[in-house]
Design a protein around this motif. Structure first.
Motif: not given
Length: 118
Positions: A89-118
């Motif tokens: 899940m982390y790697l899939e979300t990381l790819v979405k995060y890095q490919n996201a163009r909108l800052s709002s998408d990047r912010e929510s995906l980054f939050s999801r990354l941190m959630e998965i990590k913890s």
């Protein structure tokens, strides 16, 4: 020789976890280097083939940031490297995060990354 690579591909993610990275390119490079250290003649072309991509420099281009990793590509990688559960899940979300163009998408995906990590 290919069977040797396959056993290394199964073993590598016991040693290198996707959740330790904020860039999938760095993760892929470390996976490649880990295998290369154990199989001297290993190349990016073989790595691409082992991961289920065409026998080209496609993975090298992804690692160098000249080509994006697609959702379909990350599925190939997670299946080949036997990445499961939260790490997948982390790697899939990381790819979405890095490919996201909108800052709002990047912010929510980054939050999801941190959630998965913890």
């Amino acid at each position: 020789m290919k069977d040797d690579h396959k056993s290394l591909l199964k073993e590598v993610c016991q040693n290198i976890k996707p959740s330790l990275y904020l860039e999938y390119a760095a993760f892929l490079e470390d996976v490649f280097q880990w295998i290369k250290a154990r199989s001297k003649n290993y190349s990016y072309i073989l790595f691409a083939d082992d991961l289920g991509f065409s026998k080209t420099n496609v993975v090298h281009l992804m690692i160098r940031g000249k080509r994006r990793l697609s959702p379909k590509g990350v599925t190939r990688i997670t299946e080949t490297l036997h990445i499961r559960g939260a790490e997948r899940m982390y790697l899939e979300t990381l790819v979405k995060y890095q490919n996201a163009r909108l800052s709002s998408d990047r912010e929510s995906l980054f939050s999801r990354l941190m959630e998965i990590k913890s």
